[in-house]
Structures are given as C-alpha cells and as structure tokens.
Design a protein around this motif. Structure first.
Motif, mmCIF file in Angstrom:
data_model
loop_
_atom_site.group_PDB
_atom_site.id
_atom_site.type_symbol
_atom_site.label_atom_id
_atom_site.label_comp_id
_atom_site.label_asym_id
_atom_site.label_seq_id
_atom_site.Cartn_x
_atom_site.Cartn_y
_atom_site.Cartn_z
ATOM 1 N N ILE A 1 14.112 -0.097 12.481
ATOM 2 C CA ILE A 1 13.892 -0.126 13.929
ATOM 3 C C ILE A 1 12.435 -0.473 14.221
ATOM 4 O O ILE A 1 11.511 0.145 13.674
ATOM 5 N N GLU A 2 12.250 -1.469 15.068
ATOM 6 C CA GLU A 2 10.910 -1.840 15.516
ATOM 7 C C GLU A 2 10.422 -0.830 16.551
ATOM 8 O O GLU A 2 11.069 -0.641 17.584
ATOM 9 N N LEU A 3 9.301 -0.194 16.285
ATOM 10 C CA LEU A 3 8.723 0.762 17.232
ATOM 11 C C LEU A 3 7.545 0.185 17.998
ATOM 12 O O LEU A 3 6.889 0.901 18.751
ATOM 13 N N GLY A 4 7.281 -1.103 17.817
ATOM 14 C CA GLY A 4 6.175 -1.732 18.534
ATOM 15 C C GLY A 4 4.833 -1.442 17.886
ATOM 16 O O GLY A 4 4.746 -1.089 16.710
ATOM 17 N N LEU A 5 3.780 -1.565 18.672
ATOM 18 C CA LEU A 5 2.425 -1.327 18.168
ATOM 19 C C LEU A 5 2.078 0.147 18.271
ATOM 20 O O LEU A 5 2.411 0.814 19.243
ATOM 21 N N HIS A 6 1.391 0.629 17.258
ATOM 22 C CA HIS A 6 1.003 2.038 17.212
ATOM 23 C C HIS A 6 -0.434 2.110 16.716
ATOM 24 O O HIS A 6 -0.827 1.381 15.807
ATOM 25 N N ARG A 7 -1.211 2.997 17.313
ATOM 26 C CA ARG A 7 -2.590 3.189 16.851
ATOM 27 C C ARG A 7 -2.881 4.677 16.724
ATOM 28 O O ARG A 7 -2.893 5.394 17.720
ATOM 29 N N ALA A 8 -3.084 5.125 15.502
ATOM 30 C CA ALA A 8 -3.486 6.507 15.263
ATOM 31 C C ALA A 8 -4.941 6.687 15.687
ATOM 32 O O ALA A 8 -5.680 5.717 15.875
ATOM 33 N N GLU A 9 -5.358 7.930 15.813
ATOM 34 C CA GLU A 9 -6.710 8.211 16.304
ATOM 35 C C GLU A 9 -7.783 7.632 15.396
ATOM 36 O O GLU A 9 -8.861 7.259 15.856
ATOM 37 N N SER A 10 -7.518 7.542 14.100
ATOM 38 C CA SER A 10 -8.532 7.068 13.158
ATOM 39 C C SER A 10 -8.500 5.561 12.958
ATOM 40 O O SER A 10 -9.273 5.026 12.170
ATOM 41 N N TRP A 11 -7.609 4.848 13.668
ATOM 42 C CA TRP A 11 -7.508 3.402 13.512
ATOM 43 C C TRP A 11 -8.234 2.696 14.646
ATOM 44 O O TRP A 11 -8.105 3.063 15.810
ATOM 45 N N ARG A 12 -8.958 1.635 14.339
ATOM 46 C CA ARG A 12 -9.559 0.807 15.380
ATOM 47 C C ARG A 12 -8.561 -0.211 15.931
ATOM 48 O O ARG A 12 -8.662 -0.646 17.067
ATOM 49 N N ASP B 1 -7.931 -1.000 8.865
ATOM 50 C CA ASP B 1 -8.862 -1.765 9.692
ATOM 51 C C ASP B 1 -9.537 -2.862 8.874
ATOM 52 O O ASP B 1 -9.750 -3.975 9.363
ATOM 53 N N PHE B 2 -9.880 -2.572 7.625
ATOM 54 C CA PHE B 2 -10.498 -3.582 6.761
ATOM 55 C C PHE B 2 -9.547 -4.752 6.546
ATOM 56 O O PHE B 2 -9.932 -5.924 6.685
ATOM 57 N N LEU B 3 -8.305 -4.468 6.203
ATOM 58 C CA LEU B 3 -7.334 -5.525 5.962
ATOM 59 C C LEU B 3 -7.095 -6.349 7.228
ATOM 60 O O LEU B 3 -6.953 -7.582 7.175
ATOM 61 N N THR B 4 -7.064 -5.677 8.383
ATOM 62 C CA THR B 4 -6.868 -6.387 9.650
ATOM 63 C C THR B 4 -8.067 -7.269 9.974
ATOM 64 O O THR B 4 -7.913 -8.416 10.393
ATOM 65 N N ILE C 1 0.834 -1.196 0.000
ATOM 66 C CA ILE C 1 0.000 0.000 0.000
ATOM 67 C C ILE C 1 0.873 1.251 0.000
ATOM 68 O O ILE C 1 1.767 1.387 0.841
ATOM 69 N N ASP C 2 0.619 2.151 -0.924
ATOM 70 C CA ASP C 2 1.327 3.432 -0.925
ATOM 71 C C ASP C 2 0.767 4.337 0.169
ATOM 72 O O ASP C 2 -0.340 4.125 0.684
ATOM 73 N N ALA C 3 1.527 5.387 0.477
ATOM 74 C CA ALA C 3 1.195 6.240 1.623
ATOM 75 C C ALA C 3 -0.164 6.916 1.496
ATOM 76 O O ALA C 3 -0.815 7.206 2.501
ATOM 77 N N GLY C 4 -0.629 7.163 0.284
ATOM 78 C CA GLY C 4 -1.915 7.833 0.126
ATOM 79 C C GLY C 4 -3.106 6.989 0.522
ATOM 80 O O GLY C 4 -4.220 7.501 0.658
ATOM 81 N N TYR C 5 -2.888 5.681 0.738
ATOM 82 C CA TYR C 5 -3.999 4.770 0.995
ATOM 83 C C TYR C 5 -3.966 4.136 2.382
ATOM 84 O O TYR C 5 -4.833 3.328 2.705
ATOM 85 N N THR C 6 -2.979 4.473 3.197
ATOM 86 C CA THR C 6 -2.877 3.849 4.518
ATOM 87 C C THR C 6 -3.689 4.628 5.548
ATOM 88 O O THR C 6 -3.180 5.041 6.578
#
Length: 209
Positions: free
Chosen positions: A97-108, A54-57, A43-48
């Motif tokens: 570098i692994e930054l672990g799990l991250h959740r932006a405000e718009s992600w479930r 969330d759909f893919l997950t 996925i390119d940056a414009g679509y992430t």
C-alpha cells in the motif's frame, strides 16, 4: 564486483548500529562511482536513520530500506489492517500500500513510504494469526520508476550475496582475536581482498564451466 565487497570497516562492538554509517556511505559511493554508472542501495532497518536517508537523497541515489516500527507508523498502518470480508485465500495474501510521502522528525527530506501487509496462515495449523504482520519500506524511487509490488520484489532480491557474507563471517570470525583493534582491522581488510580474489576466480570458473 558481482559477489565481491566494495568497502568495509571494522567497528567497536558496543557502538550503535548506525554510528559512522554516513562516512561509510560516502566512501562506498566514491568507490562505486568509479566502477559503475548506477548505484542502488538496499538498507536494513538499523541504518535507515535521518542522516543516512538525507545523504542518499542529497546525492540523488536510489535506495530501498526497511523502517523500524514506531507508534507514528503504527497509526498510519491501522486503517489498512482489516481483513476483507469472506473466506481468505488458502495461502493467505500479501498487499503493498502506498502511504504517500512521510517525514520523521529527524529527516530533512520527505520520503516515499510503503506499507507491506503479509497475512499468511500458520504452516502447522493452517489458521491465520490474530492480526496480519506488516512492515514499512522507505523508497528512494519515484512511483513511475518502481511501483509498490516491484519495489517489494526489488527489496527481496538479495541474490547470493548474503551467502557470501555468511561464508566470509565464518572464515574471518575466529581470527579477529588480537588484543589491538588496528591488528584486527588490518586482518579484516586483507581477508576481504583475498575473498574478492577468490570470488572473481569462482565467477570466472562458473562462467566457463
């Protein structure tokens, strides 16, 4: 399909990059599952955006995508941007570098986040830039399935398909000039079918040569 297209739509030129992507993915997934057992999305940056990730997950699909930088991500990167002591390698360096799990405000769903630091010298002067370049990857694979360096290498494995996209754009672009959107869309779909047929014949020819 090798070098062929699985699904495509024609969109209005003024819409946002990610508009309608979930519907597009739903159809691509439906068709893809009829052709193979494993689906893997790049996925390119414009679509992430959140809806896409969330759909893919939810569908338990593997993916790799680049994220657009923002102040939150920049703060996560900051502690890792210092250069090591001593003379840098002649060709610079690259680090994942692994930054672990991250959740932006718009992600479930929280997602695995990688920071990729690319510190290369200028090809003309041989000097490093003031600060290293960096970008972020969001990874829909577990670390034991695909570690950081392997994820970066997999993300960069575009093969020859971007060449095929360029070829198709050059061939179809001048012809999408009808006044009616539906006419342009029909032309696009028919041209994709013709392109897929030509690609299949090319692959068969190259395999037998």
């Amino acid at each position: 399909l090798g070098n062929g297209f699985l699904h495509a739509i024609l969109r209005q030129g003024q819409v946002h990059t990610a508009q309608g992507v979930k519907r597009f993915l739903q159809e691509a997934v439906r068709k893809g599952r009829g052709l193979g057992h494993v689906l893997d999305f790049r996925i390119d940056a414009g679509y992430t955006d959140g809806e896409t990730l969330d759909f893919l997950t939810d569908e338990k699909l593997r993916f790799l995508g680049r994220l657009k930088t923002n102040p939150v991500l920049d703060r996560l990167a900051a502690p890792h941007l210092g250069r090591p002591v001593g003379r840098p390698p002649r060709g610079g360096y690259e680090e994942v570098i692994e930054l672990g799990l991250h959740r932006a405000e718009s992600w479930r769903h929280s997602q695995r986040l990688l920071l990729v630091i690319v510190d290369r010298p200028d090809p003309k002067t041989g000097q490093l830039n003031l600060l290293p370049d960096y970008f972020f990857l969001v990874v829909g694979w577990k670390k034991e399935e695909l570690d950081g360096p392997a994820a970066l290498a997999h993300y960069r494995q575009r093969g020859t398909f971007e060449d095929r996209i360029g070829e198709f754009q050059q061939a179809i672009g001048p012809h999408l000039s009808h006044d009616e959107f539906a006419a342009n869309e029909a032309l696009l779909r028919m041209s994709l079918l013709a392109f897929n047929l030509a690609s299949t014949l090319r692959i068969e020819y190259e395999a037998s040569a």
